[in-house]
Design a protein around this motif. Structure first.
Motif, PDB file in Angstrom:
ATOM      1  N   LEU A   5      -1.623   1.680   1.333  1.00 44.19           N
ATOM      2  CA  LEU A   5      -2.966   1.477   0.458  1.00 44.19           C
ATOM      3  C   LEU A   5      -2.616   0.796  -0.521  1.00 44.19           C
ATOM      4  CD1 LEU A   5      -4.831   5.034   1.062  1.00 44.19           C
ATOM      5  CD2 LEU A   5      -5.759   2.408   1.000  1.00 44.19           C
ATOM      6  N   ASP A   6      -1.141   1.195  -1.032  1.00 40.77           N
ATOM      7  CA  ASP A   6      -1.098   0.603  -2.320  1.00 40.77           C
ATOM      8  C   ASP A   6      -0.600  -0.931  -2.166  1.00 40.77           C
ATOM      9  OD1 ASP A   6       0.554   1.237  -4.169  1.00 40.77           O
ATOM     10  OD2 ASP A   6       2.914   0.179  -3.580  1.00 40.77           O
ATOM     11  N   SER A   7      -0.628  -1.224  -1.207  1.00 41.97           N
ATOM     12  CA  SER A   7      -0.475  -3.140  -0.608  1.00 41.97           C
ATOM     13  C   SER A   7      -1.467  -3.216  -0.545  1.00 41.97           C
ATOM     14  CB  SER A   7      -0.123  -2.747   0.908  1.00 41.97           C
ATOM     15  OG  SER A   7      -0.820  -2.814   1.962  1.00 41.97           O
ATOM     16  N   ILE A   8      -3.489  -2.525   0.035  1.00 44.72           N
ATOM     17  CA  ILE A   8      -4.409  -3.492  -0.789  1.00 44.72           C
ATOM     18  C   ILE A   8      -4.508  -3.001  -2.517  1.00 44.72           C
ATOM     19  CG2 ILE A   8      -4.638  -3.990   2.131  1.00 44.72           C
ATOM     20  CD1 ILE A   8      -6.512  -1.366   0.907  1.00 44.72           C
ATOM     21  N   GLU A   9      -3.922  -2.822  -2.762  1.00 50.75           N
ATOM     22  CA  GLU A   9      -3.693  -2.071  -4.198  1.00 50.75           C
ATOM     23  C   GLU A   9      -5.360  -1.243  -4.065  1.00 50.75           C
ATOM     24  OE1 GLU A   9      -3.872  -6.225  -6.639  1.00 50.75           O
ATOM     25  OE2 GLU A   9      -1.917  -6.270  -5.575  1.00 50.75           O
ATOM     26  N   ALA A  10      -5.354  -0.382  -3.926  1.00 46.58           N
ATOM     27  CA  ALA A  10      -6.294   0.561  -4.093  1.00 46.58           C
ATOM     28  C   ALA A  10      -5.933   1.225  -5.715  1.00 46.58           C
ATOM     29  CB  ALA A  10      -6.310   1.896  -2.157  1.00 46.58           C
ATOM     30  N   PRO A  11      -6.733   1.813  -6.079  1.00 46.91           N
ATOM     31  CA  PRO A  11      -6.025   2.595  -7.152  1.00 46.91           C
ATOM     32  C   PRO A  11      -5.568   4.064  -6.641  1.00 46.91           C
ATOM     33  CG  PRO A  11      -8.753   1.760  -7.239  1.00 46.91           C
ATOM     34  CD  PRO A  11      -7.864   1.807  -6.216  1.00 46.91           C
ATOM     35  N   ALA A  12      -4.908   4.982  -7.451  1.00 48.49           N
ATOM     36  CA  ALA A  12      -3.747   5.463  -6.988  1.00 48.49           C
ATOM     37  C   ALA A  12      -4.808   6.874  -6.612  1.00 48.49           C
ATOM     38  CB  ALA A  12      -2.363   6.135  -8.489  1.00 48.49           C
TER      39      ALA A  12
END
Lengths: 716, 81
Positions: A362-369
């Motif tokens: 999720l971090d790699s697809i830049e999803a909000p925290a």
């Protein structure tokens, strides 16, 4: 009868329309038979996974339908409820009889038990009175052979005038012959000429007098002879359904009415009551069955049932019967607890490893925290918890339970315990519905259908929740392991935990009996209804089939439902735990509100809150609790029960808290699914509310007693 | 009713008798008849449950448990061994 996907599936609860036939080129085949004949094995073997379960329209009787192909033809098999007869007044018998009469099946297969053929022929003869298109399936031929019972199938077929096929459905033997016979009868290639039971000169004369007129009036839409017999015996539940089917009452016809009145008067003149007419009809059928049985059944050994009797004399003995039962139950739980540890840990490890990867993804697809938090820390983590906590014990418990069921042990449990149920003015079969409740209370509630009397069925329904279901076992086991086991380690620990869980169950059974009696004396007044319980022969279990059936039908089904509930619940709880007003989360607000009362009950606000939020499914109570205790509002990765214990102790738990938690998990409101099932089964909000209140009040009282008792004694 | 008839619940374990008379009425009577308990049917008392009630009987090749309430409504003629 079992906790199978068919019986627990919510599909059971949906009403279905009448005798729906989707396409005209399908061949409808009815499957009838006594209980305990392996009818469902025949059904399953023929249809495989192509099954659909519903209810008979407007009735709480399960209807299973399945299909199979044979020689390029599509067959629809309708599994009728297992009955001994079609003459008595139970809902099952009415459903079965009406379908054979008015459902116009192309063929009706009557499954019989080769080890008890004579009794089974009773139903065969009754069905042959309604329809010519009958195939008799003599099942359990393997069991009969093992017991030295010979059945002359050819002779049986000649005597009955319909095709007879010997099968051993468990191993698939004889099924293709059965399909071929069904085809033959359905397409009229096999001509049947069913044996008609003779009822003696007087009754036969009476039948002859009215039969013709009935035939004219009904225009061939019903079997005239059969209808004549029902009219003559009077008071038959079928008369009403016949009239409903015809759309008019036969007795409206003056001619027929006069004839019937004359006959009845004649009978009375001879001093024959209508009860004696009924007795005469049944006796003639039973005697015919006896005569056929004598000609086709041979016993190689006189004492063919001796082994069963020997086993029974131990398993139901005065001295050992109940201890063995408790021991067996204990062994099942112990194996479950002991065996589930390692796979549970492995699963948790694996699932939480995936969780780490999910965050990275999720971090790699830049999803909000916050999205990552909701999805992974909220939804996924709750799911992972439920799967790792529930799957291993279920995958062990259900096969073991199914094994006991398959062996034929469960009716013995009812036999051993009936006395106590009788004292509670309840039905012995309630013991069976309770056994089912160990798997799933919703299934237990559905199983209450096996109890004929409405009063006793309601008692069994309302009290089913006092048996801890599979969703509550992990909670009980966790509490037992955490707070009753010392540091001796290994086997001793799990033995102590088993004893504690066993004690909880015995307490649950005790409460069930007590509350049943209380209900019988108050809102459900009445005397116990008649009780007959068959103790079928023990059977060699098919281990492969047990594993497949219990894993697919039960384990995955219950797990699937838990997962379906856990995912959205995880979301809601995460939101509640992470939305704050005045620096305090919603969850904490709720917990604070509940805290004074909860503490009076020996719990705390968070525990009570977790039970309330766990209404959709009991499995998520502990995950919610852990989520609430850990400040972040998400579950921590608790690798071991020791860590869980530490977390609870840090939050002020003592063994009294754990005991009250166990008490409350044993006695509180039924889960959402169970309540919904109760509503469907009882067709009443009143009884649904009572089913919710009775265990809840019991639980609150017990917890208060335990907590205040401990306080007074100065312990804990 | 002749004097040598006894209710089924008084038939000791291991003994057999023949059905002579049912006093049950309505549905309960039907159920007994459906289980094959017609006139002259042989019934054997097999064993008692741990609490002494219900009792298991052998009826036409099947093992059927009855509570004393039901069994007391079935009158049998004891068969001398």
């Amino acid at each position: 009868m079992g906790l199978t996907k068919q019986s627990t599936s919510l599909g059971v609860l949906k009403g279905t329309t009448g005798v729906d036939i989707e396409a005209s080129d399908e061949i409808i085949v009815a499957l009838a038979g006594n209980p305990n004949t392996g009818k469902s094995t025949v059904f399953n073997s023929l249809t495989g996974l192509k099954q659909h379960t519903g209810n008979w329209p407007g009735k709480t009787v399960t209807r299973a339908r399945g299909r199979y192909r044979y020689r390029d033809r599509e067959y629809v098999l309708v599994d009728l409820p297992g009955t001994y007869s079609l003459l008595a007044n139970s809902m099952e018998e009415q459903v079965a009889g009406e379908f054979i009469c008015f459902g116009r099946p192309e063929a009706t297969v009557v499954v019989t038990d080769a080890t008890c053929l004579e009794r089974n022929l009773n139903l065969v003869l009754q069905i042959m009175e309604i329809t010519d298109r009958v195939v008799v399936c003599v099942n359990l031929m393997d069991e009969a052979a093992r017991k030295g019972i010979n059945i002359d199938l050819e002779r049986l077929s000649a005597l009955l005038g319909v095709p007879v096929v010997g099968t051993a459905a468990r191993s698939g033997r004889g099924l293709s012959a059965l399909k071929s016979a069904i085809e033959g009868v359905a397409f009229g290639r096999i001509n049947t000429s069913p044996l008609k039971v003779g009822y003696g000169e007087m009754l036969e004369g009476a039948v002859k007098e009215v039969e013709e007129r009935i035939g004219v009036l009904a225009g061939g839409r019903i079997n005239a002879r059969w209808t004549a017999l029902r009219l003559l015996e009077g008071d038959s539940p079928f008369i009403r359904s016949i009239y409903r089917h015809l759309g008019f009452e036969l007795e409206e016809d003056k001619d027929l009415r006069q004839k019937l009145a004359d006959i009845r008067e004649g009978f009375e003149g001879w001093g024959i009551s209508s009860e004696e007419v009924r007795d005469g009809i049944v006796s003639a059928i039973v005697k015919t069955a006896e005569g056929i049985g004598r000609q086709v059944v041979g016993f190689n050994r006189k004492a063919h049932n001796q082994l069963d009797y020997k086993i029974d004399s131990i398993l139901t003995s005065k001295t050992f019967g109940i201890p063995i039962m408790v021991l067996l139950l204990g062994v099942v739980f112990w194996i479950t607890i002991q065996g589930a540890n390692v796979p549970s840990d492995l699963l948790a490890e694996g699932l939480f490893w995936i969780e780490g990867r999910l965050f990275v993804l999720l971090d790699s697809i830049e999803a909000p925290a916050w999205v990552a938090d909701i999805l992974v820390a909220g939804v996924y983590r709750t799911l992972a918890w439920v799967v790792s906590v529930m799957l291993p014990p279920m995958a062990i418990f259900f096969p073991l339970f199914t094994l006991l069921e398959d062996l034929g042990y469960l009716p013995r449990v009812a036999f051993n315990l009936d006395h106590y149920f009788k004292k509670a003015c309840a039905h012995g079969k309630q013991a069976l519905t309770m056994c089912m409740g160990f798997g799933c209370n919703a299934a237990g509630v559905i199983a209450c259908r096996i109890i004929d009397s409405p009063r006793e069925r309601l008692i069994a329904t309302i009290t089913n929740n006092f048996v801890p279901c599979n969703g509550r076992f992990p909670m009980l086991i966790a509490m037992a392991v955490i707070f009753s086991a010392g540091s001796v380690g290994g086997v001793v620990d799990s033995l102590v935990a088993t004893l504690v869980v066993l004690a909880a169950i015995v307490l649950g059974v005790g409460i069930t009996l007590l509350v049943s009696r209380l209900l019988s004396k108050t809102i459900l007044k009445g005397l116990p209804s008649s009780f007959t319980l068959e103790l079928p022969p023990y059977r060699k279990p098919q281990v492969g089939r047990i594993i497949i059936r219990s894993v697919f039908d039960r384990t995955l089904f219950v797990l699937g439902r838990a997962v379906a509930v856990a995912a959205p619940a995880g979301l809601v709880i995460w939101v509640m735990a992470n939305t704050s007003f005045g620096g305090v989360s919603l969850l904490a607000h709720g917990a604070r509100l509940l805290d004074p009362f909860a503490r009076f009950m020996g719990l705390d606000g968070y525990i009570l809150m977790a039970f309330i939020l766990g209404f959709p499914a009991n499995e998520i109570v502990i995950p919610i609790l852990i989520m609430s205790y850990t400040a972040g509002g998400t579950m921590v990765e608790l690798d071991s029960l020791a860590e869980m214990r530490q977390l609870f102790v840090d939050n002020g738990w003592t063994w009294v808290t754990a005991a009250c938690m166990m008490l409350f998990s044993l006695n509180h409101w039924p889960c959402g699914t169970t309540l919904w099932t109760i509503r469907k089964e009882t067709q009443s909000w009143k009884w649904t509310w009572i089913s919710l209140l009775v265990p809840t009040i019991t639980g609150i009282l017990l917890c208060i007693m335990a907590a205040q008792g401990a306080r007074l004694l100065g312990i804990g | 009713m002749s004097a040598n008839l006894i209710p089924l619940d008084k038939l000791p374990v291991g003994a057999s008798g023949k059905v002579r008379h049912l006093t049950a009425r309505g549905n309960a009577r039907r159920r007994m008849l459906d289980l094959g308990m017609i006139y002259d049917t042989t019934i054997e008392t097999l064993r008692k449950s741990p609490a002494g009630d219900p009792v298991a009987y052998q009826i036409r090749g099947a093992v059927i448990a009855l509570r004393s309430e039901e069994a007391s409504k079935i009158f049998i003629e004891s068969i001398k061994q």
